[in-house]
Design a protein around this motif. Structure first.
Motif, PDB file in Angstrom:
ATOM      1  N   ARG A 115      41.362  19.887  16.186  1.00  0.00           N
ATOM      2  CA  ARG A 115      40.997  18.769  15.319  1.00  0.00           C
ATOM      3  C   ARG A 115      41.776  17.531  15.741  1.00  0.00           C
ATOM      4  NH1 ARG A 115      41.558  18.210   8.651  1.00  0.00           N
ATOM      5  NH2 ARG A 115      40.905  16.009   8.573  1.00  0.00           N
ATOM      6  N   PHE A 116      41.096  16.385  15.751  1.00  0.00           N
ATOM      7  CA  PHE A 116      41.756  15.139  16.117  1.00  0.00           C
ATOM      8  C   PHE A 116      42.686  14.675  14.998  1.00  0.00           C
ATOM      9  CE2 PHE A 116      41.689  10.395  16.149  1.00  0.00           C
ATOM     10  CZ  PHE A 116      42.448  10.231  17.298  1.00  0.00           C
ATOM     11  N   TYR A 123      44.725  15.919  19.835  1.00  0.00           N
ATOM     12  CA  TYR A 123      44.020  17.043  19.228  1.00  0.00           C
ATOM     13  C   TYR A 123      45.043  18.125  18.909  1.00  0.00           C
ATOM     14  CZ  TYR A 123      39.147  15.610  19.977  1.00  0.00           C
ATOM     15  OH  TYR A 123      37.922  14.975  19.907  1.00  0.00           O
TER      16      TYR A 123
END
Length: 784
Positions: A115-116, A123
């Motif tokens: 996930r960013f 990330y």
């Protein structure tokens, strides 16, 4: 110019060069032994289908049905390198974006959902449950389901594609842009209205029987190397192979089959094309219409002298409509216009027409050199007109053959990954699954980019692919993606699209075609449909690259479960426990897939029906249609040249190198064209280079010409002399995709016009690209 960068290649396509290339790529991925074993299991009943192109297998039980580019695809997927959380901890997204697409590819297989994190520009790892919950949260918060966009690449299996479209339609939208929109949408659009089916009509058996194979806008040596085996056999038995292509391509000239021991031992090769017509870019419609004009004029001459007609009059009378008006239009077309717009002289065109008349059974093949022009649909209609003249549809050894790209791009469309679903299909979904699907057409690829840019598209979900750079007008696409609230990519490896992200972003790593897929019921296989409508099983044989990978069907099922929850009547998690259940659902939805699980377990699978092959015309006319199409004399190229007066405006075609497949860059060489270690090259005619006051080896900048007021540039390309008609240029994509205007697409099909971009060429100015530092190609080993 560096002698090491550009050097002449005199060998044939295939041969020892192909075997050396395979060994090199297996070695680079550290899988020389295991990779060879993996290749030997490709395309077998108990093995996996090649994850490369959609060309069918001659014998699905053979042990050597792979080609150089298929081997590269297998090596890339089976690589020992891993792009795990440590890579993303080491580099910010901004830093990763500085590296080339080749470098990103070389980092290896993704291992963990990521996930960013906007605060750190990294990330970071995320659990699968958290990832699905995040996507569901975003989707359920949208004002309308039509604010979400669901993209699909051509490598997605039938099972994953079916579940995907089922989930998205139950969610409430038909927003299904896919890679077909960018490649063969023109083929489906043209064929559907003309012969009632949007697919090709031939089988491999037809290639055994044809005495004429006419190839338009296609380079099988790089894009579909296994096709060269069929062409080689046809050439050896005396069939005429007639090629129409602006560039001289080695695969259309000579081929050495690596599986032929004698040919390899003697360094021999087989001549492929009996005739090679180098028309100018976009000149195919004019050339084919000229051939038809010759055939009709010859028929008038012969029958006027009491001879038998050269046309299949019985077929025309029984199976077609519109012939008289079509004939009048062709005979009225000026030879001067045909010659000017085709780039061939009258003698060449008449020669091509005479070649067609000399053949009793003709197959017409085409690729994206036909489909990505303003007048692509009309061009395909003209090619089919040529076939109809002598009944070359619906009989042995003859027919239409659009040669598609990725391994299941045709199957995805069969599964209704389509933004314009027919009402009858939606009715069936309602009846089988108990929900009312949306009836409004969705966004295609161009429409999806426009929607993201104007705020209608808020969530982008990509099932594979590399949307950010596969699409036209790269800067506009990037702005659209960055404006999204969420971007999600299901993928096996890192690519540019993951770095062009929304406010929230996820990378979801999935199993590859070569890997074992274990679900509750045990090991699973998926199915794919090749370019000739054969459906067969594909079962992975390699251990997964990471224990944290999910299959594409499992990702879709868990996302649907998280998003739709109790309001769905479908047992999503139960469906994915055993893929036979998915296939049963497919069989209940599509009549052509009756007894799916039984039929697909027969070695080689089964072939889907094709009404046009049976001379049943499922279009509004109830017959095959002759379409009258004027030769275009006012397209974007003409207008750009009028706009710029005496300044030379060239027609640029984007193309692949031999070391890439679509946007995946396997290496930096283009062996057959003599380019090594460089991708920013511009192929041009020697006389054009001289007329510009330049020389081969100079660096130049490109600017495309469009009347929308947007300045589109691509800097720093190496000029390379090549055998290409004057006024024409070629360069690799995605490097030249920034030059393709979003507003420039084919009539009817809306396929971007990536093969006919009007451009001007100027000496390279350092300041043009000053804001774009050159991407780095540091060897992968440096960061591992």
């Amino acid at each position: 110019m560096s002698h090491d960068t550009i050097r002449k290649y005199d060998g044939p396509a295939g041969g020892w060069g192909a075997l050396k290339s395979v060994a090199k790529h297996l070695g680079e991925q550290k899988i020389a032994i295991s990779g060879a074993k993996t290749l030997l299991k490709a395309n077998q009943p108990d093995g996996f289908d090649c994850p490369g192109c959609a060309w069918p297998d001659r014998d699905h039980t053979s042990t050597f049905e792979f080609c150089e580019n298929g081997a590269k695809a297998v090596a890339a997927e089976a690589t020992k390198f891993r792009a795990g959380p440590d890579l993303f901890a080491q580099y910010t997204v901004t830093q990763l974006a500085e590296y080339s697409d080749y470098w990103l590819e070389q980092q290896g297989r993704l291992t963990t959902p990521m996930r960013f994190d906007a605060a750190t520009d990294h990330y970071v790892p995320v659990s699968w449950d958290e990832a699905f919950a995040l996507v569901a949260q975003h989707l359920n918060a949208l004002p309308s389901p039509d604010n979400a966009i669901f993209y699909t690449s051509g490598r997605t299996s039938n099972e994953a594609a079916f579940l995907y479209q089922l989930f998205v339609r139950e969610y409430g939208t038909n927003n299904f842009p896919d890679c077909s929109n960018m490649c063969h949408e023109s083929s489906g659009t043209a064929l559907k209205k003309q012969i009632g089916v949007g697919k090709g009509t031939v089988s491999l058996h037809d290639f055994e029987c044809a005495d004429g194979i006419f190839i338009f806008g296609q380079n099988p040596g790089t894009n579909h190397p296994r096709m060269l085996g069929e062409l080689r056999e046809a050439a050896k038995r005396g069939a005429k192979i007639v090629s129409f292509n602006p560039l001289r391509e080695r695969g259309l000239e000579r081929f050495a089959d690596p599986q032929d021991k004698l040919e390899m031992a003697t360094y021999g090769s087989t001549k492929i094309s009996s005739d090679y017509f180098q028309l100018k870019i976009g000149g195919d419609l004019a050339a084919v219409k000229g051939m038809i004009k010759h055939v009709l004029e010859r028929d008038i001459e012969v029958t006027g002298n009491g001879g038998a007609t050269l046309l299949d009059r019985d077929f025309i009378a029984e199976h077609t409509t519109g012939f008289d008006a079509f004939m009048a239009d062709v005979l009225a077309e000026s030879w001067d216009v045909i010659i000017e717009e085709s780039g061939l002289d009258e003698a060449q065109i008449r020669r091509a027409g005479e070649l067609y008349l000399s053949c009793e059974r003709v197959i017409a093949c085409w690729g994206m050199g036909i489909t990505q022009h303003k007048h692509s649909v009309a061009t395909i209609n003209m090619v089919v007109n040529l076939l109809l003249l002598r009944g070359n549809l619906g009989r042995e050894g003859a027919g239409a053959c659009p040669v598609r790209g990725h391994s299941n791009v045709q199957g995805d469309r069969t599964m209704m990954i389509y933004e314009k679903p027919p009402a009858a299909f939606l009715d069936r979904l309602r009846d089988v699954f108990g929900f009312e699907p949306p009836r409004e057409d969705g966004f295609d690829t161009v429409g999806a980019i426009e929607a993201m840019l104007d705020g209608r598209g808020r969530v982008f979900f990509g099932m594979g692919g590399n949307f950010a750079i596969a699409t036209p007008d790269s800067d506009a696409t990037a702005r659209g993606l960055r404006s999204c609230a969420l971007t999600v990519h299901v993928t096996t490896k890192l690519n540019r699209s993951h770095l062009v992200h929304g406010q929230d972003a996820l990378i979801l790593p999935c199993l590859g075609r070569t890997e074992i897929d274990i679900q509750a019921a045990g090991p699973q296989g998926v199915t794919v449909e090749d370019s000739m409508s054969m459906v067969h099983l594909s079962s992975g044989i390699n251990p997964p690259a990471s224990h944290d990978l999910l299959s594409e069907p499992a990702i879709v099922a868990r996302l649907a479960h998280a998003t739709l929850g109790a309001r769905s009547k479908i047992d999503w998690l139960g469906m994915v426990e055993d893929y036979d259940r998915i296939r049963d659902a497919i069989a209940a939805t599509f009549d052509d897939f009756h007894d799916f699980n039984t039929r697909v377990r027969v070695p080689g699978g089964f072939r889907l029906s094709n009404t046009a092959r049976d001379r049943k015309w499922a279009n509004p006319a109830g017959k095959a249609v002759f379409f009258a199409c004027p030769v275009p004399t006012d397209n974007p190229i003409h207008r750009a040249r009028r706009m710029h007066g005496t300044q030379p405006v060239f027609t640029l075609a984007t193309t692949r190198s031999h070391d890439q497949y679509n946007t995946t860059i396997y290496g930096l060489d283009d062996r057959y064209r003599g380019v090594f270690g460089e991708r920013r090259v511009l192929f041009a005619n020697a006389d054009d280079i001289a007329a510009l006051g330049m020389k081969a080896g100079d660096w130049v900048d490109l600017e495309s010409i469009c009347d929308d007021g947007v300045r589109r540039q691509a800097p720093r390309f190496l000029l390379v002399e090549y055998n290409i008609p004057r006024g024409c240029l070629a360069a690799y994509y995605p490097e030249t995709n920034p030059l393709v205007p979003l507003s420039s697409f084919a009539d009817e099909s809306r396929t971007p016009t990536s093969k006919s971009v009007p451009v001007i060429v100027t000496p390279h100015a350092a300041d043009v690209g000053a804001h774009m530092p050159r991407q780095r190609d540091i060897p992968a080993a440096v960061v591992r």
